[in-house]
Design a protein around this motif. Sequence first.
Motif, PDB file in Angstrom:
ATOM      1  N   ASP A  27      49.979  -3.449  54.716  1.00 26.09           N
ATOM      2  CA  ASP A  27      49.879  -3.511  53.273  1.00 26.09           C
ATOM      3  C   ASP A  27      49.722  -2.127  52.637  1.00 26.09           C
ATOM      4  O   ASP A  27      50.222  -1.844  51.563  1.00 26.09           O
ATOM      5  N   GLY A  28      48.995  -1.259  53.304  1.00 27.83           N
ATOM      6  CA  GLY A  28      48.588   0.012  52.694  1.00 27.83           C
ATOM      7  C   GLY A  28      49.622   1.114  52.822  1.00 27.83           C
ATOM      8  O   GLY A  28      50.432   1.146  53.737  1.00 27.83           O
ATOM      9  N   LEU A  29      49.555   2.033  51.873  1.00 32.64           N
ATOM     10  CA  LEU A  29      50.438   3.192  51.860  1.00 32.64           C
ATOM     11  C   LEU A  29      49.658   4.381  52.415  1.00 32.64           C
ATOM     12  O   LEU A  29      48.488   4.573  52.078  1.00 32.64           O
ATOM     13  N   VAL A  30      50.314   5.171  53.262  1.00 32.26           N
ATOM     14  CA  VAL A  30      49.643   6.324  53.868  1.00 32.26           C
ATOM     15  C   VAL A  30      50.373   7.598  53.463  1.00 32.26           C
ATOM     16  O   VAL A  30      51.595   7.676  53.561  1.00 32.26           O
ATOM     17  N   ARG A  31      49.605   8.589  52.981  1.00 27.26           N
ATOM     18  CA  ARG A  31      50.190   9.857  52.572  1.00 27.26           C
ATOM     19  C   ARG A  31      49.387  10.981  53.208  1.00 27.26           C
ATOM     20  O   ARG A  31      48.156  10.893  53.274  1.00 27.26           O
TER      21      ARG A  31
ATOM     22  N   PHE B 270      46.376   4.125  50.260  1.00 27.14           N
ATOM     23  CA  PHE B 270      46.224   3.292  49.073  1.00 27.14           C
ATOM     24  C   PHE B 270      46.376   1.835  49.459  1.00 27.14           C
ATOM     25  O   PHE B 270      47.332   1.447  50.107  1.00 27.14           O
ATOM     26  N   GLN B 271      45.399   1.037  49.024  1.00 27.20           N
ATOM     27  CA  GLN B 271      45.533  -0.411  49.166  1.00 27.20           C
ATOM     28  C   GLN B 271      44.856  -1.038  47.952  1.00 27.20           C
ATOM     29  O   GLN B 271      43.712  -0.689  47.623  1.00 27.20           O
ATOM     30  N   ALA B 272      45.565  -1.943  47.284  1.00 28.00           N
ATOM     31  CA  ALA B 272      45.015  -2.561  46.073  1.00 28.00           C
ATOM     32  C   ALA B 272      43.714  -3.298  46.385  1.00 28.00           C
ATOM     33  O   ALA B 272      43.520  -3.784  47.498  1.00 28.00           O
ATOM     34  N   ASP B 273      42.834  -3.365  45.394  1.00 25.92           N
ATOM     35  CA  ASP B 273      41.567  -4.085  45.547  1.00 25.92           C
ATOM     36  C   ASP B 273      41.724  -5.472  44.945  1.00 25.92           C
ATOM     37  O   ASP B 273      41.747  -5.636  43.728  1.00 25.92           O
ATOM     38  N   ASN B 274      41.855  -6.466  45.805  1.00 26.83           N
ATOM     39  CA  ASN B 274      41.972  -7.846  45.314  1.00 26.83           C
ATOM     40  C   ASN B 274      40.716  -8.637  45.601  1.00 26.83           C
ATOM     41  O   ASN B 274      40.722  -9.861  45.572  1.00 26.83           O
TER      42      ASN B 274
ATOM     43  N   LEU C 171      36.118  -2.183  45.482  1.00 22.90           N
ATOM     44  CA  LEU C 171      36.550  -1.390  46.636  1.00 22.90           C
ATOM     45  C   LEU C 171      37.361  -0.182  46.202  1.00 22.90           C
ATOM     46  O   LEU C 171      38.167  -0.275  45.276  1.00 22.90           O
ATOM     47  N   PRO C 172      37.173   0.972  46.873  1.00 30.85           N
ATOM     48  CA  PRO C 172      38.000   2.134  46.560  1.00 30.85           C
ATOM     49  C   PRO C 172      39.457   1.847  46.964  1.00 30.85           C
ATOM     50  O   PRO C 172      39.706   1.441  48.097  1.00 30.85           O
ATOM     51  N   GLU C 173      40.387   2.033  46.032  1.00 30.77           N
ATOM     52  CA  GLU C 173      41.791   1.741  46.348  1.00 30.77           C
ATOM     53  C   GLU C 173      42.455   2.919  47.040  1.00 30.77           C
ATOM     54  O   GLU C 173      43.326   2.758  47.875  1.00 30.77           O
ATOM     55  N   ASN C 174      42.036   4.127  46.659  1.00 30.13           N
ATOM     56  CA  ASN C 174      42.525   5.322  47.343  1.00 30.13           C
ATOM     57  C   ASN C 174      41.390   5.873  48.189  1.00 30.13           C
ATOM     58  O   ASN C 174      40.330   6.193  47.669  1.00 30.13           O
TER      59      ASN C 174
ATOM     60  N   ALA D 292      36.334  16.059  60.915  1.00 31.76           N
ATOM     61  CA  ALA D 292      36.988  15.186  59.936  1.00 31.76           C
ATOM     62  C   ALA D 292      35.940  14.513  59.060  1.00 31.76           C
ATOM     63  O   ALA D 292      34.836  14.201  59.515  1.00 31.76           O
ATOM     64  N   TYR D 293      36.306  14.306  57.803  1.00 34.47           N
ATOM     65  CA  TYR D 293      35.415  13.670  56.846  1.00 34.47           C
ATOM     66  C   TYR D 293      36.207  12.618  56.082  1.00 34.47           C
ATOM     67  O   TYR D 293      37.341  12.850  55.671  1.00 34.47           O
ATOM     68  N   LYS D 294      35.598  11.458  55.887  1.00 33.21           N
ATOM     69  CA  LYS D 294      36.297  10.364  55.211  1.00 33.21           C
ATOM     70  C   LYS D 294      35.374   9.832  54.123  1.00 33.21           C
ATOM     71  O   LYS D 294      34.186   9.615  54.368  1.00 33.21           O
ATOM     72  N   ILE D 295      35.898   9.610  52.941  1.00 32.43           N
ATOM     73  CA  ILE D 295      35.049   9.072  51.872  1.00 32.43           C
ATOM     74  C   ILE D 295      34.784   7.591  52.126  1.00 32.43           C
ATOM     75  O   ILE D 295      35.359   6.992  53.027  1.00 32.43           O
ATOM     76  N   ASN D 296      33.896   7.014  51.318  1.00 32.40           N
ATOM     77  CA  ASN D 296      33.496   5.622  51.555  1.00 32.40           C
ATOM     78  C   ASN D 296      34.708   4.700  51.614  1.00 32.40           C
ATOM     79  O   ASN D 296      35.629   4.798  50.811  1.00 32.40           O
ATOM     80  N   ASP D 297      34.684   3.835  52.615  1.00 32.30           N
ATOM     81  CA  ASP D 297      35.843   3.010  52.947  1.00 32.30           C
ATOM     82  C   ASP D 297      35.355   1.676  53.526  1.00 32.30           C
ATOM     83  O   ASP D 297      35.437   1.440  54.720  1.00 32.30           O
ATOM     84  N   PRO D 298      34.783   0.828  52.660  1.00 28.15           N
ATOM     85  CA  PRO D 298      34.280  -0.447  53.172  1.00 28.15           C
ATOM     86  C   PRO D 298      35.430  -1.218  53.834  1.00 28.15           C
ATOM     87  O   PRO D 298      36.518  -1.327  53.252  1.00 28.15           O
TER      88      PRO D 298
END
Lengths: 163, 567
Positions: free
Chosen positions: B185-189, B225-229, B235-238, B260-266
């Motif tokens: 589902d998600g887009l990766v950049r 990116f993944q939409a928050d449904n 939820l963070p979309e990006n 490596a560091y990743k922002i909040n990503d439930p």
Amino acid sequence: MKRSLTLLAFALPLLLAAQSGKLPAVTVQAMDGKKVSTSSWNNGGKPMIINFWATWCAPCKRELNTISEKYADWQKQTGVKLIAVSIDDARSMNRVAPYVNGQDWDYEVYLDPNGDLKRALNVNNVPHTFLVDGKGNVVWQHNNYEPGDENELYEQVKKLAGK
Amino acid sequence: MQASTPTRPGTGRQPSVRSIAGAAALLGALTLQAQEGGQVHGNFSTDGQLYNDDEQIGATAPPQDFGLNAWGNLNYSQGGFRAGVRFESYEPALLGYPAGARYSGSGIGYRYASYTKDDLEVTVGNFYEQFGQGLVFRSYEERYLGVDNAMDGVRLKFSPDTGIYLKGVIGRQRFGFENGFTKGDGLVRGIDGEVSLTEAFPRAFPKWVEKGRNLTLGGSFVSKFQADNDPLLDLPENVGAWGARANYTTARWNLYTEYAYKINDPNGSNGNIYNNGQALLANVTYSTKGLGVSAGAHSYDNMVYRSDRAAAPFDLNINYLPTLAKQHTYNLPATLYPYATQPNGEVSYQGEVFYKFKKGTPLGGKYGTKLAVNWCGAWSLDTTRVMNDTVHYLGYRTKFFRQGDRQYFSDLNVELRKKVSADWELALTYINLVYDIATVQGKPGQSVIYADMVILEGLHNFTDRNSLRFEVQHLSTKQDHGNWATALAELTFSPHWFVAAMDQYNYGGSVETEKIHYPIGTVGYIRGGSRFSFSYGRQRAGIFCVGGVCRVVPAANGLTASITTTF
């Protein structure tokens, strides 16, 4: 879908006839971390052996350790050079340099951690050995390793070197 | 091959079957191989298994009684142009394959075209790529394990000057396979830059150039990116992640570190907490002829990073978190209790020494002796649960790189290898293992396994073409299924044939279990780049790992045929 499989199955033997070709130009990593293109690989017009291996592959290590014992003679007699391409990924690529030195190998060793060269040469599994002539054409290949296979390889090397 | 009869792509086929047309078009291209120096190469691999029911080992044949995994790659190249396609077939997939989302049917699993002109390379379609060692981004395939998170999109690689490398990727990841690959589902950049200092700025580092030293620095940024449904959670979309790395090398030393560091990503794996994630790995090696030493450490904290929050452990991973555990080559240690990375929290260390006792020394003897000692340990991350946190949902607090008190794994192993005469070689291995099966294999309630293994391997050359190799392996433990013994003999007739027989015996020891034998025989034929093998017998349930990823293969009884070829 069965038809397309049949199509493939019939086409394969035809393709198998075409074993030669130029070595593809792909970027790999040297032991000092620098990026190197395989197009820069050469041995001054003499044959090159390109061997795919990994630190987790027992037959690969058996093969390279066996050849290592004979490598000085092979080089002296035919001028052949062996390039060992490790397909170890991030998990084990850090073990390659200590292993290679711990075994006392004299090969040129490169890392292919995401399988780019492995894919370009269509390698399914390791060990897989290619023999490249002085002009950069892949002229012979062998999958797997059994004790004694190194003799067959060396026969091919001698043929190429005109010995 | 002659450039002769042009094949008509898709003639007489239903228009719906696009994959066949694609395959036919490529085969058509094959016949034009001889033209203009273009080349076609590829490979083919198939594994088929005919299953029997076998109650004693818990093996159940699927309804079809048969499984087949097959794929073939065809790659065309001409000058800087390259294109390729992989046809895959799972009719149905072998039991326990793949590791993640289901593969079924036949179709195109991968296709791409790329063009390289001077310092620019453009790829469209599927591609595999990694930044550094992969802590923030790695798209890769392990076909025999059933892991494939190929990107489908666009990649640019550009080298503006010697020693400077830039990459940009965008796309969606391969998920499963249903008559063709399916996407997540998600887009990766992502973007990545790397500079090799002595190559890019040789004049600034004359001493390093002279002494063969180098420092490579790299950095990357990835965002999904993944939409928050979600009806409840915000939820963070990006979700962004960045990484930095450095590699310093001299003739003998190699120091590598990556952060490596990743922002909040439930996500489904971390219990939908809003903590940030971070990872650090460091490795140092010293080696010189006859001696190699390495030491490494890493800490992973909340680093699950997938392009779909709900994805299962093997699916849609954007990053790659390697384990430090040694990947064993012998059957018992490799497939019974292998370690897999714990991405939500882990602190791990490893050390290793390779040494060759030279010929003619007391320990080296006539032919030299090789010694390898390896140790790896992994622990939980020290965390404190945050209670009643109804505002931030952080889940836990932790001090980075602080080891917790739960040990997940430890493996101490020693191997001695020696050629004892002109035609005999022996290797002796000892392994001591601590394995928290509840955590690593997700079997809550099971007690930690303490195991000792001893393995003897021998190789005897009868002639310079014929040899016999044998392995005797023993594992003793008071936990899980108890003791295991394995015996293997392999006769080889270079360069074409081999015959092997193996028996694994689970006899429980002090554990109350049924005593079970797992005999299996194999015959193989190799010719050039092709390998054919047939096995018949029982296969013990096992775990097959590459990197931090392990696939569980159930016990089976039956006939297996494998063919691989490279052309």
